[in-house]
Design a protein around this motif. Structure first.
Motif, short mmCIF file in Angstrom:
data_model
loop_
_atom_site.label_atom_id
_atom_site.label_comp_id
_atom_site.label_asym_id
_atom_site.label_seq_id
_atom_site.Cartn_x
_atom_site.Cartn_y
_atom_site.Cartn_z
N GLU A 65 0.41 7.05 5.12
CA GLU A 65 -0.68 6.96 4.14
C GLU A 65 -0.48 5.72 3.27
O GLU A 65 -1.42 4.97 3.01
CB GLU A 65 -0.70 8.22 3.29
N TRP A 66 0.74 5.52 2.80
CA TRP A 66 1.09 4.31 2.03
C TRP A 66 0.86 3.07 2.87
O TRP A 66 0.30 2.08 2.40
CB TRP A 66 2.56 4.39 1.61
N TRP A 67 1.30 3.14 4.12
CA TRP A 67 1.18 1.98 5.00
C TRP A 67 -0.29 1.59 5.16
O TRP A 67 -0.63 0.40 5.08
CB TRP A 67 1.80 2.29 6.36
N ARG A 68 -1.16 2.55 5.40
CA ARG A 68 -2.57 2.23 5.60
C ARG A 68 -3.18 1.62 4.34
O ARG A 68 -3.94 0.64 4.42
CB ARG A 68 -3.37 3.48 5.99
N ARG A 69 -2.84 2.17 3.19
CA ARG A 69 -3.40 1.66 1.93
C ARG A 69 -3.01 0.19 1.73
O ARG A 69 -3.85 -0.66 1.42
CB ARG A 69 -2.89 2.51 0.77
#
Length: 461
Positions: free
Chosen positions: A204-208
């Motif tokens: 989730e962090w990576w996508r953001r």
């Protein structure tokens, strides 16, 4: 009706240099005002859209704030390839307009994007075999890693565990770009499996952060926007002072390319505060930059991805990751062999890290407002491909074709080789430098860049 806009049309102040810091450009007055505005106006095809109420509904997150009062036409084209997307946002369209100067590069880019959509390059059509082969390879690496450890070949098991992680990370990249099934919800859960559970990174962090990285590669600002719900995760200046342009250093917009412990380019020096210990150590970074990248790369990405918090769903996935790792390490007879397996696997990730950073590290940075206004040209300026044969794409995870990927992030990995000639032709027709490095060149160039920045820093106060 016109709305003031940042970027190249913002007037002579945009891009001015701060006195005494010749390498750092300063955000325009329009950008500084937008950074504290409570209204989010984004420009697309010459019309302003009031997206203030839509930000929290936007599937791509609150990246919209970073384009507040800026033209985002080409970025919109890059990320939104399904017909009718803009029509669905008609209720947010305002009567305010801005002038887009005729630009053959931008026009040709939009035309090529439409062509690739028609050819099925941005759909799951014909890609099932590729993904099945990737899944089989992923499971093969894990199974052989387990077998090697059981046979007492601990270093070999570590290398193969790294291969499992690497391939998992690649599939996380594909799914979080929604390039797997092209169903946003389904790909999100696949991304959780491949990224959070298998690879150990908060997907989730990576996508953001990766969405911002694609939209505003190698970008910084002296007027960081403060409206994003995730803005608190990163260093922020005093809101009033920032709006007045009173800041001591710049702030990274492309979080994924800004490192905490070294500067890969002269433009990045001024993104470190004067009291940051690594601002001082930067003078000697050529001694530790590459070793840190290889030896601590995996540890660094794990820390980065989890230190800002996560949803319970992703914490649960991270717990499952350690169950898998715990199972693998439990096959070892003692703690020393467990350390060998884990650290060898972490160390081997360094090879992929070097490739990933080479795609962008050897290029300049610029103000976010300038990049947003010239997205297509900036992709060519800020991105290198990694040369090599097609049969080796599995190792590079398709990211060796990085110019293609950044221009058209919705193209499936399976189709990047297919569109490569078209992108090369596009670049040649418009005088855009299609740059390619081979892995044998990467390490010397990275060392040279680190040493060059260290030399610049040594000459500064």
């Amino acid at each position: 009706t016109q709305l003031a806009m940042g970027g190249r049309d913002a007037g002579p102040e945009a891009g001015a240099h701060r006195k005494g810091e010749a390498e750092m450009k300063v955000s325009s007055a329009a950008k500084r005002a937008a950074s504290v505005s409570q209204k989010c106006f984004v420009g697309i095809h010459g019309t302003w859209y009031d997206l203030t109420e839509f930000v929290n509904l936007h599937p791509g997150g609150d990246i919209l704030w970073k384009f507040n009062q800026m033209d985002a036409t080409e970025v919109f084209i890059a990320f939104h390839t399904k017909p009718g997307i803009l029509a669905q946002a008609s209720k947010y369209r305002t009567k305010m307009t801005y002038e887009r100067q005729p630009d053959p590069v931008k026009s040709a880019y939009a035309k090529l994007s439409r062509q690739l959509v028609k050819e099925g390059m941005m759909s799951p059509e014909g890609t099932a075999g590729t993904w099945l082969f990737n899944a089989v390879r992923l499971l093969f690496f894990f199974a052989v890693s387990v077998l090697s450890i059981k046979m007492g070949w601990f270093a070999c098991g570590g290398v193969l565990l790294c291969a499992f992680w690497q391939q998992s990370g690649g599939l996380m990249h594909d799914t979080m770009h929604t390039n797997f099934t092209y169903d946003r919800n389904l790909d999100y859960y696949f991304g959780w499996l491949f990224g959070t559970v298998f690879f150990g990174t908060n997907s989730e962090w990576w996508r953001r952060e990766h969405n911002v990285h694609h939209a505003l590669t190698n970008s910084y600002t002296t007027a960081p926007e403060t409206q994003s719900k995730h803005a608190y995760n990163y260093a922020m200046p005093d809101k009033v002072k920032a709006a007045e342009g009173d800041v001591d250093h710049g702030f990274s917009v492309d979080y994924q390319m800004k490192e905490d412990v070294y500067a890969q380019n002269e433009d990045v020096i001024h993104l470190f505060g004067k009291n940051d210990p690594f601002y001082f150590l930067m003078k000697y970074q050529h001694f530790y930059m590459l070793p840190a990248m290889v030896a601590l790369g995996r540890i660094g990405i794990l820390v980065d991805s989890w230190r800002h918090g996560a949803s319970l769903f992703h914490w649960f996935g991270f717990a499952l990751h350690w169950v898998i790792v715990g199972f693998v390490l439990s096959l070892c007879p003692d703690w020393f062999s467990r350390a060998v397996v884990y650290y060898v696997s972490s160390l081997c990730e360094g090879g992929l890290h070097i490739q990933l950073v080479a795609n962008h590290y050897l290029n300049n940075w610029d103000l976010d407002e300038s990049i947003a206004n010239d997205f297509v040209r900036w992709v060519f300026k800020s991105t290198h491909n990694i040369g090599g044969p097609a049969w080796f794409d599995w190792y590079h995870l398709g990211l060796n074709l990085h110019i293609e990927h950044h221009l058209f992030p919705k193209v499936s990995r399976a189709n990047l080789r297919t569109i490569q000639p078209k992108v090369q032709e596009f670049g040649k027709a418009h005088g855009l430098d299609y740059r390619e490095l081979y892995m044998s060149e990467v390490v010397p160039k990275l060392y040279g860049a680190g040493a060059r920045v260290a030399g610049v820093r040594q000459k500064m106060n």
